[in-house]
Motif scaffolding. Structure first.
Motif, PDB file in Angstrom:
ATOM      1  N   MET A 294      21.539  45.883  61.484  1.00  0.00           N
ATOM      2  CA  MET A 294      20.820  47.157  61.477  1.00  0.00           C
ATOM      3  C   MET A 294      20.860  47.793  60.092  1.00  0.00           C
ATOM      4  O   MET A 294      19.853  48.307  59.589  1.00  0.00           O
ATOM      5  N   ILE A 295      22.033  47.765  59.447  1.00  0.00           N
ATOM      6  CA  ILE A 295      22.151  48.371  58.121  1.00  0.00           C
ATOM      7  C   ILE A 295      21.315  47.595  57.111  1.00  0.00           C
ATOM      8  O   ILE A 295      20.692  48.187  56.217  1.00  0.00           O
ATOM      9  N   GLU A 296      21.266  46.268  57.239  1.00  0.00           N
ATOM     10  CA  GLU A 296      20.407  45.484  56.361  1.00  0.00           C
ATOM     11  C   GLU A 296      18.947  45.866  56.568  1.00  0.00           C
ATOM     12  O   GLU A 296      18.180  45.973  55.601  1.00  0.00           O
ATOM     13  N   ALA A 297      18.546  46.078  57.819  1.00  0.00           N
ATOM     14  CA  ALA A 297      17.177  46.519  58.089  1.00  0.00           C
ATOM     15  C   ALA A 297      16.916  47.889  57.471  1.00  0.00           C
ATOM     16  O   ALA A 297      15.832  48.142  56.925  1.00  0.00           O
ATOM     17  N   MET A 298      17.900  48.769  57.531  1.00  0.00           N
ATOM     18  CA  MET A 298      17.755  50.089  56.923  1.00  0.00           C
ATOM     19  C   MET A 298      17.564  49.971  55.414  1.00  0.00           C
ATOM     20  O   MET A 298      16.855  50.768  54.798  1.00  0.00           O
TER      21      MET A 298
END
Length: 392
Positions: A294-298
């Protein structure tokens, strides 16, 4: 400083392996003496790139198969080791032979810092590591994820660690209640964002990524997407990852009559390009540690719709500022969040910009100095009271 990182299977795939390898690489880059110790080895080469300055060794070579351990695995309760508790998620690996190899290794160490990375290894380190070794336990899952058999052992033995490192403030609070007086520090995993292209929020794609296992809740994501798909005929759902739930999820796609609108994409070597070409990231997990995907997507400025599951999403997202949080396992609410994002590009752009700003707090430039400070403090013989200043 001399640092040893112990992983169950450093040659495998998975978020913990990637995170620990990245940390070891960064510590070697900073000039430290670093080794990764893999308890078992089942492949010829690691799946993640390891800096040439990092030594890699294995305790039990299983590349020729695990036939010698197969009977013991079937009768694990009788042939298992004495320390790893029943209920630890990787307990099946720890036959008497494997557990003995870990005990022999940690008890033979002379000085330096030993970082263990899951409850099985943490418990062996706590009970058998040699005196004079600085012991740090990493926890990559939240406490509530473990059965009581594991939590009881954590409560009984983690008090002897020089520090226990967790990923979120929520986990830190949980462990502080359980381990009164033990130094608990919060240091998140690091995400590399250099060169990451931001989404322009024009492609009608919802994306998700992770192991195809019940924990990730992709069955609920499919139900949520199916609820809104008729309103948005141009939109597609793409789920990246592999795992044992693949056939079951394919059946769910058929049950929801999603046809080509929802696809299981398997593993991709260009996941960052896929993220940049999507517009919404969905996190449907039943439970998390710290949701790195999720953080990579952010970092790609994707708008996020996420269950506020224990733990992680709520420690990263502020609903309405960098994503939309909905109650855990509430499929209708997740469908509502997807509907809002799919219908409103301006909302996606605003939340995506906030997500990209938040992701910068998880870069190696921010995270790795926290580890260096922690290790330097412990190597100097200073006892932590409430963690080093930067790791609070």
């Amino acid at each position: 400083m001399k640092l040893r990182y112990m992983l169950l299977h450093a040659y495998g795939m998975g978020g913990t392996i990637r995170t620990v390898v990245n940390q070891a690489n960064a510590m070697a880059e900073a000039g430290h003496d670093v080794e990764i110790v893999s308890v078992v080895r089942r492949r010829d080469t690691p799946q993640f790139g390891i800096d040439g300055r990092v030594r890699l060794s294995a305790l039990v070579d299983q590349r020729d198969g695990i036939a010698s351990d197969s009977l013991a695995r079937k009768v694990w309760r009788r042939a298992r080791g004495k320390i790893v508790p029943y209920g630890e998620f990787a307990a099946g690996y720890f036959t008497e032979r494997v557990e003995r190899a870990v005990i022999d290794y940690v008890s033979s160490l002379d000085g330096g810092i030993l970082v263990t990375t899951r409850p099985a290894l943490n418990l062996i380190s706590a009970r058998r590591a040699a005196k004079g070794v600085v012991r740090v336990a990493q926890e990559h899952m939240n406490l509530a994820a473990y059965p009581h058999t594991v939590r009881d052992e954590i409560a009984r033995h983690y008090g002897c660690f020089d520090a226990v490192a967790v990923l979120t403030e929520t986990s830190r609070a949980e462990y502080r209640v359980l381990l009164d007086g033990t130094p608990i520090v919060r240091i998140p995993n690091a995400v590399h964002l250099v060169g990451r292209r931001h989404s322009d929020q024009t492609s009608p794609v919802v994306i998700a990524a992770g192991r195809l296992v019940p924990q990730k809740g992709f069955d609920m994501l499919l139900a949520a997407f199916a609820a809104v798909a008729p309103e948005f005929p141009d939109w597609r759902l793409r789920i990246f990852g592999t795992g044992p739930s693949k056939d079951r999820l394919r059946d769910r796609i058929d049950e929801h009559r999603l046809g080509g609108r929802a696809r299981l994409m398997g593993r991709s070597d260009r996941i960052h390009e896929e993220l940049a070409e999507a517009s919404v990231y969905a996190l449907s997990s039943r439970i998390e540690g710290l949701p790195m995907a999720m953080i990579e997507a952010m970092g790609h400025a994707l708008a996020v719709a996420a269950f506020d599951c224990p733990t992680g999403p709520g420690d990263v997202l502020t609903s309405g500022e960098n994503g939309l949080l909905v109650p855990p396992r509430d499929v209708e609410a997740l469908a509502g969040a997807l509907r809002r994002l799919m219908a409103d590009r301006e909302l996606r752009l605003r939340l995506g910009a906030g997500a990209a700003r938040t992701a910068r707090d998880y870069t190696p430039e921010v995270v790795m100095p926290l580890w260096e400070e922690l290790f330097a403090t412990l190597a100097a013989g200073e006892r932590l009271v409430d963690g080093p200043r930067a790791a609070r």
